[in-house]
Design a protein around this motif. Sequence first.
Motif, PDB file in Angstrom:
ATOM      1  N   UNK A 204     -75.649  49.099  24.849  1.00 17.03           N
ATOM      2  CA  UNK A 204     -74.576  48.529  25.300  1.00 17.03           C
ATOM      3  C   UNK A 204     -74.099  46.896  24.300  1.00 17.03           C
ATOM      4  N   UNK A 205     -73.378  46.704  23.733  1.00 19.67           N
ATOM      5  CA  UNK A 205     -72.542  45.642  23.123  1.00 19.67           C
ATOM      6  C   UNK A 205     -72.540  46.024  21.743  1.00 19.67           C
ATOM      7  N   UNK A 206     -73.590  47.613  21.359  1.00 16.45           N
ATOM      8  CA  UNK A 206     -73.047  48.631  20.529  1.00 16.45           C
ATOM      9  C   UNK A 206     -71.995  49.545  20.859  1.00 16.45           C
ATOM     10  N   UNK A 207     -71.986  50.232  21.213  1.00 13.86           N
ATOM     11  CA  UNK A 207     -72.054  51.220  21.746  1.00 13.86           C
ATOM     12  C   UNK A 207     -72.371  52.413  20.994  1.00 13.86           C
ATOM     13  N   UNK A 208     -72.152  53.358  20.469  1.00 13.27           N
ATOM     14  CA  UNK A 208     -72.408  54.254  20.034  1.00 13.27           C
ATOM     15  C   UNK A 208     -72.352  54.622  18.710  1.00 13.27           C
ATOM     16  N   UNK A 209     -73.912  54.780  18.104  1.00 11.18           N
ATOM     17  CA  UNK A 209     -73.817  53.858  16.731  1.00 11.18           C
ATOM     18  C   UNK A 209     -74.942  55.178  16.790  1.00 11.18           C
ATOM     19  N   UNK A 210     -74.946  55.803  14.958  1.00  8.57           N
ATOM     20  CA  UNK A 210     -75.617  56.594  14.355  1.00  8.57           C
ATOM     21  C   UNK A 210     -77.550  56.231  14.097  1.00  8.57           C
ATOM     22  N   UNK A 211     -78.644  56.749  13.846  1.00  4.46           N
ATOM     23  CA  UNK A 211     -79.446  56.574  13.704  1.00  4.46           C
ATOM     24  C   UNK A 211     -80.600  57.348  12.991  1.00  4.46           C
ATOM     25  N   UNK A 212     -81.503  57.347  12.580  1.00  6.17           N
ATOM     26  CA  UNK A 212     -82.344  58.208  12.030  1.00  6.17           C
ATOM     27  C   UNK A 212     -83.716  57.434  12.665  1.00  6.17           C
ATOM     28  N   UNK A 213     -84.311  58.477  13.878  1.00  4.70           N
ATOM     29  CA  UNK A 213     -85.095  57.587  14.827  1.00  4.70           C
ATOM     30  C   UNK A 213     -86.922  58.952  13.657  1.00  4.70           C
ATOM     31  N   UNK A 214     -87.564  58.082  13.213  1.00  3.12           N
ATOM     32  CA  UNK A 214     -88.616  58.880  12.520  1.00  3.12           C
ATOM     33  C   UNK A 214     -89.695  57.580  12.423  1.00  3.12           C
ATOM     34  N   UNK A 215     -90.978  59.000  12.451  1.00  8.15           N
ATOM     35  CA  UNK A 215     -92.373  58.220  13.106  1.00  8.15           C
ATOM     36  C   UNK A 215     -93.032  58.856  11.571  1.00  8.15           C
ATOM     37  N   UNK A 216     -93.525  57.422  10.712  1.00  8.72           N
ATOM     38  CA  UNK A 216     -94.675  57.866   9.313  1.00  8.72           C
ATOM     39  C   UNK A 216     -94.377  56.427   9.000  1.00  8.72           C
ATOM     40  N   UNK A 217     -95.687  56.488   8.751  1.00  9.35           N
ATOM     41  CA  UNK A 217     -96.327  54.762   9.164  1.00  9.35           C
ATOM     42  C   UNK A 217     -96.021  54.005  10.400  1.00  9.35           C
ATOM     43  N   UNK A 218     -94.966  53.454  10.546  1.00  6.46           N
ATOM     44  CA  UNK A 218     -94.864  53.333  12.108  1.00  6.46           C
ATOM     45  C   UNK A 218     -93.383  53.890  12.471  1.00  6.46           C
ATOM     46  N   UNK A 219     -93.126  54.297  13.999  1.00  5.82           N
ATOM     47  CA  UNK A 219     -91.927  54.210  14.403  1.00  5.82           C
ATOM     48  C   UNK A 219     -90.913  53.173  13.856  1.00  5.82           C
ATOM     49  N   UNK A 220     -89.558  53.825  13.637  1.00  7.57           N
ATOM     50  CA  UNK A 220     -88.444  52.878  12.714  1.00  7.57           C
ATOM     51  C   UNK A 220     -87.080  54.035  13.241  1.00  7.57           C
ATOM     52  N   UNK A 221     -86.514  52.191  14.211  1.00  9.46           N
ATOM     53  CA  UNK A 221     -85.386  52.816  14.185  1.00  9.46           C
ATOM     54  C   UNK A 221     -84.309  52.707  12.902  1.00  9.46           C
ATOM     55  N   UNK A 222     -83.759  53.435  12.292  1.00  7.95           N
ATOM     56  CA  UNK A 222     -83.513  53.004  11.365  1.00  7.95           C
ATOM     57  C   UNK A 222     -81.690  52.879  11.178  1.00  7.95           C
ATOM     58  N   UNK A 223     -81.051  52.024  10.751  1.00  6.05           N
ATOM     59  CA  UNK A 223     -79.009  52.474  11.217  1.00  6.05           C
ATOM     60  C   UNK A 223     -78.704  51.689   9.717  1.00  6.05           C
ATOM     61  N   UNK A 224     -77.729  52.082  10.245  1.00 12.25           N
ATOM     62  CA  UNK A 224     -76.223  51.590   8.813  1.00 12.25           C
ATOM     63  C   UNK A 224     -76.138  49.911   9.301  1.00 12.25           C
TER      64      UNK A 224
END
Length: 393
Positions: A204-224
Amino acid sequence: MSHAPQLRIPATYMRGGTSKGVFFRLDDLPEAARVPGPARDALLMRVIGSPDPYGKHTDGMGGATSSTSKCVIIGKGTKPGHDVDYLYGQVSIDTAFVDWSGNCGNLSTAVGPFAIANGFIDPARLPKDGMFEVRVWQANIGKTIVVHVPIANGEVQEMGDFELDGVTFPAAEIVLEFIDPADDDAEGGAMFPTGNVLDTLDVPGLGKIEATLINAGIPTIFVRAEALGFDGTELQEAVNGNGQALATLEALRAHGALRMGLIDSLAGAANRQHTPKVAWVAKPKVYAASSGKRIEAGDVDLLVRAMSMGKLHHAMMGTAAVAIATAAAVPGTVVSEAAGGGEREAVTFGHPSGTLRVGAQAEQVDGRWVVRKAAMSRSARVLMEGVVRVPST
């Protein structure tokens, strides 16, 4: 009316990387706090000075930021081949909560020197001069960290000429190795919990957004960065004073956490403040770091900004740096894309305080990506040692 005297607990106040925290030997804690539970959480919150509605930590050892409201408990190694067990608590600033869900990569740097200085390592094992490997079991996440500590005249060498962006003064260089840092038990497969290097979240507020969801070191959500209306050069004041942006980033964090299987409902994100992290990436460009230092586009492979405990971090969390290096090594992630694509074993990224180089060895095994090791250089220093006083009631 009588008043009980304050408890006096042996403690060391240490900087590790771009963070600092209060370090304890497990056996020095009051008996009730030597095991997980409300007594331990209450003690650490009182040490830090939380919860503090004023957001200052005036009556405690904390610094009212995610980088300075930290506690570490070190015990004798319980795993074969390890010197010490390391447990990390991220203390919330304004709520009565200690988050044990992840590690602090920066304070991991200080665990090795602390272990040596506090009798966890037999002095006979130490060289007179050279490097000593302290093998650390990170109990929060069940992973091995190897801390390469410089030794001079049989003791920890603290002073040196290694400079770390985000830290004012130079010190001795300490190399950290995070062994097999991905979560092999993550639902969906190893370091990518969904099984994908790229996912789409509907926020909500962003709409559809591409993300890389990774768990290495610490769970992290990467977006542009551009998907958030950012350009990757943001400093703290541009984000932390923007209530709408903070709310949007927290919504993104909650939706990513749900997709990663870290929480059962969106409401669960409120009780998991330390993880996952949210970070945005962009291609290199010129910017001025928080110190005023000019960072040229050619100095870095990409730009990264990361949130910690609801605020933009002043530099970069060490565990998030592991996630950055790992994601950069895997083609198809938003991090790899920002860094120019392809496979790589090291990356230099720009953060609010400057730059950091970190390496990761990633490979495909039976169709799944795994990471064997990530490494980076940090520094650590004892700031104060003695006893911390805590009201007994």
